[in-house]
Design a protein around this motif. Structure first.
Motif, PDB file in Angstrom:
ATOM      1  N   GLY A   1      -2.603  -9.315  44.057  1.00  0.00           N
ATOM      2  CA  GLY A   1      -2.438  -8.616  42.788  1.00  0.00           C
ATOM      3  C   GLY A   1      -1.956  -7.191  42.975  1.00  0.00           C
ATOM      4  O   GLY A   1      -1.032  -6.730  42.284  1.00  0.00           O
ATOM      5  N   ASN A   2      -2.576  -6.480  43.895  1.00  0.00           N
ATOM      6  CA  ASN A   2      -2.156  -5.108  44.188  1.00  0.00           C
ATOM      7  C   ASN A   2      -0.735  -5.093  44.731  1.00  0.00           C
ATOM      8  O   ASN A   2       0.076  -4.216  44.385  1.00  0.00           O
ATOM      9  N   TYR A   3      -0.416  -6.062  45.565  1.00  0.00           N
ATOM     10  CA  TYR A   3       0.936  -6.158  46.120  1.00  0.00           C
ATOM     11  C   TYR A   3       1.963  -6.421  45.019  1.00  0.00           C
ATOM     12  O   TYR A   3       3.053  -5.833  45.019  1.00  0.00           O
ATOM     13  N   LEU A   4       1.609  -7.279  44.050  1.00  0.00           N
ATOM     14  CA  LEU A   4       2.518  -7.572  42.946  1.00  0.00           C
ATOM     15  C   LEU A   4       2.808  -6.326  42.129  1.00  0.00           C
ATOM     16  O   LEU A   4       3.970  -6.046  41.788  1.00  0.00           O
ATOM     17  N   VAL A   5       1.776  -5.551  41.815  1.00  0.00           N
ATOM     18  CA  VAL A   5       1.975  -4.337  41.028  1.00  0.00           C
ATOM     19  C   VAL A   5       2.851  -3.339  41.778  1.00  0.00           C
ATOM     20  O   VAL A   5       3.757  -2.724  41.200  1.00  0.00           O
ATOM     21  N   SER A   6       2.597  -3.173  43.071  1.00  0.00           N
ATOM     22  CA  SER A   6       3.410  -2.225  43.852  1.00  0.00           C
ATOM     23  C   SER A   6       4.868  -2.665  43.924  1.00  0.00           C
ATOM     24  O   SER A   6       5.774  -1.824  43.845  1.00  0.00           O
ATOM     25  N   GLN A   7       5.107  -3.975  44.042  1.00  0.00           N
ATOM     26  CA  GLN A   7       6.488  -4.446  44.108  1.00  0.00           C
ATOM     27  C   GLN A   7       7.179  -4.343  42.750  1.00  0.00           C
ATOM     28  O   GLN A   7       8.395  -4.159  42.695  1.00  0.00           O
ATOM     29  N   ILE A   8       6.427  -4.482  41.660  1.00  0.00           N
ATOM     30  CA  ILE A   8       7.016  -4.260  40.335  1.00  0.00           C
ATOM     31  C   ILE A   8       7.441  -2.800  40.195  1.00  0.00           C
ATOM     32  O   ILE A   8       8.523  -2.493  39.672  1.00  0.00           O
ATOM     33  N   GLN A   9       6.614  -1.882  40.666  1.00  0.00           N
ATOM     34  CA  GLN A   9       6.962  -0.466  40.596  1.00  0.00           C
ATOM     35  C   GLN A   9       8.182  -0.149  41.456  1.00  0.00           C
ATOM     36  O   GLN A   9       8.995   0.710  41.099  1.00  0.00           O
ATOM     37  N   LEU A  10       8.321  -0.861  42.579  1.00  0.00           N
ATOM     38  CA  LEU A  10       9.461  -0.647  43.477  1.00  0.00           C
ATOM     39  C   LEU A  10      10.679  -1.474  43.074  1.00  0.00           C
ATOM     40  O   LEU A  10      11.725  -1.370  43.718  1.00  0.00           O
ATOM     41  N   LYS A  11      10.508  -2.325  42.036  1.00  0.00           N
ATOM     42  CA  LYS A  11      11.582  -3.210  41.572  1.00  0.00           C
ATOM     43  C   LYS A  11      12.058  -4.152  42.678  1.00  0.00           C
ATOM     44  O   LYS A  11      13.254  -4.410  42.817  1.00  0.00           O
ATOM     45  N   ASP A  12      11.093  -4.639  43.458  1.00  0.00           N
ATOM     46  CA  ASP A  12      11.400  -5.578  44.543  1.00  0.00           C
ATOM     47  C   ASP A  12      11.420  -6.988  43.954  1.00  0.00           C
ATOM     48  O   ASP A  12      10.429  -7.716  43.995  1.00  0.00           O
ATOM     49  N   ILE A  13      12.559  -7.382  43.389  1.00  0.00           N
ATOM     50  CA  ILE A  13      12.667  -8.635  42.651  1.00  0.00           C
ATOM     51  C   ILE A  13      12.359  -9.863  43.512  1.00  0.00           C
ATOM     52  O   ILE A  13      11.631 -10.755  43.067  1.00  0.00           O
ATOM     53  N   PRO A  14      12.884  -9.987  44.743  1.00  0.00           N
ATOM     54  CA  PRO A  14      12.552 -11.176  45.543  1.00  0.00           C
ATOM     55  C   PRO A  14      11.052 -11.347  45.766  1.00  0.00           C
ATOM     56  O   PRO A  14      10.536 -12.471  45.727  1.00  0.00           O
ATOM     57  N   SER A  15      10.333 -10.243  45.986  1.00  0.00           N
ATOM     58  CA  SER A  15       8.880 -10.337  46.174  1.00  0.00           C
ATOM     59  C   SER A  15       8.191 -10.780  44.886  1.00  0.00           C
ATOM     60  O   SER A  15       7.265 -11.591  44.910  1.00  0.00           O
ATOM     61  N   ILE A  16       8.636 -10.238  43.760  1.00  0.00           N
ATOM     62  CA  ILE A  16       8.048 -10.616  42.471  1.00  0.00           C
ATOM     63  C   ILE A  16       8.270 -12.101  42.218  1.00  0.00           C
ATOM     64  O   ILE A  16       7.355 -12.814  41.775  1.00  0.00           O
TER      65      ILE A  16
END
Length: 310
Positions: free
Chosen positions: A260-275
């Motif tokens: 969950g924490n990783y998902l939020v951080s990747q949304i903030q970084l706009k890391d689309i493949p991770s999302i």
């Protein structure tokens, strides 16, 4: 059993396919060039953008991209993060144990609190214990878990200094996150189990069991509770998805390094493949858990087993 599992898998396949299509479209339908979004903040040159577009397959047709994407998923490839510089599967795998610990602890809290409270309310309807159980279920459903988390931090971490507020480091660091996420789930179990027991105790076979002189404990454990828990098992399976969703905010609040924490951080970084990879992984977990819940429901309820054979 085999026929039932086959039918459930046939139903799950189009659902999973629909999720894959939606996840695939996330990257293609967002405004702007996905390659530039992935490289945002890196001052990438046009050559680097073109290289990322080629690596992501964006220079091919949508159909070719989808075939390549599905082929990667079948091999267990959830994509590559150009920000974390690693595969999404590896990133999820490194954070999955923390999320599993939180979800398991929250589920334990829900069962330890919700099952006895629901039994008290269903076994003695109208009593003081039933009123307390009903009040707990209403309060637990009304209070948001993220607000409860902040109250628990203020009380037990800031004022009393009994428990840590952030991070990981042993069982004590898991208590507050598990309580904030599990108490609302316990309120749902309390309400469902109480209603199921009240309904079961009105059935003719319970009246017959009591007329035979069986003790209240025997009637509860051998007849009433076994039939009432089938609905609780179903609700547990449906709420597992909510536990995963609740873990997103809970892990952020308590600073836990989970999915969950990783998902939020990747949304903030706009890391689309991770999302994309995280959303697809959570959807797959939800589908598998619901299949397991259907199987366990049939094992607890003979009526469902009879429907399987038909």
């Amino acid at each position: 059993m085999a026929r039932f599992l086959g039918r459930r898998l046939l139903v799950a396949i189009p659902v999973l396919f629909g999720v894959v299509v939606l996840v695939f479209l996330i990257l293609r339908l967002i405004p702007g060039d996905p390659a530039q979004i992935v490289l945002m903040g890196t001052n990438a040159s046009p050559e680097r953008v073109a290289q990322v577009r080629h690596q992501m397959g964006l220079d091919q047709s949508w159909f070719s991209q989808f075939v390549i994407y599905v082929g990667g998923l079948l091999r267990g490839d959830l994509g590559y993060s150009y920000i974390s510089h690693g595969t999404v599967a590896a990133q999820i795998g490194s954070r999955l144990p923390s999320t599993i610990d939180l979800a398991a602890a929250a589920l334990a809290v829900a069962l330890i609190v919700g099952v006895p409270t629901g039994i008290i309310g269903g076994f003695w309807p109208g009593s003081i214990g039933d009123k307390l159980a009903t009040g707990f279920s209403v309060l637990g459903l009304a209070v948001p878990y993220f607000w409860l988390a902040q109250l628990l931090i203020l009380l037990f971490a800031v004022d009393l200094r009994w428990l840590p507020a952030l991070g990981v480091g042993g069982p004590t660091a898991l208590i507050l996150p598990a309580l904030s996420l599990g108490l609302g789930f316990a309120a749902i179990i309390t309400r469902i189990l109480r209603s199921a027991l009240i309904d079961v105790y009105q059935q003719p076979y319970i009246i017959v069991a009591r007329s035979k002189g069986l003790s209240n404990w025997h009637v509860l454990t051998r007849h009433a509770l076994r039939n009432a828990t089938s609905s609780v098992t179903t609700i547990i399976g449906l709420q597992i998805g909510n536990l995963l969703a609740g873990a997103v905010a809970t892990e952020v609040i308590f600073g836990r390094p989970g999915i969950g924490n990783y998902l939020v951080s990747q949304i903030q970084l706009k890391d689309i493949p991770s999302i994309q990879g995280i959303v697809l992984f959570i959807a797959l977990c939800y589908i598998v858990i619901n299949i397991l819940v259907d199987v366990s429901h049939g094992m607890l309820d003979p009526r469902v087993r009879k429907a399987w054979a038909s």
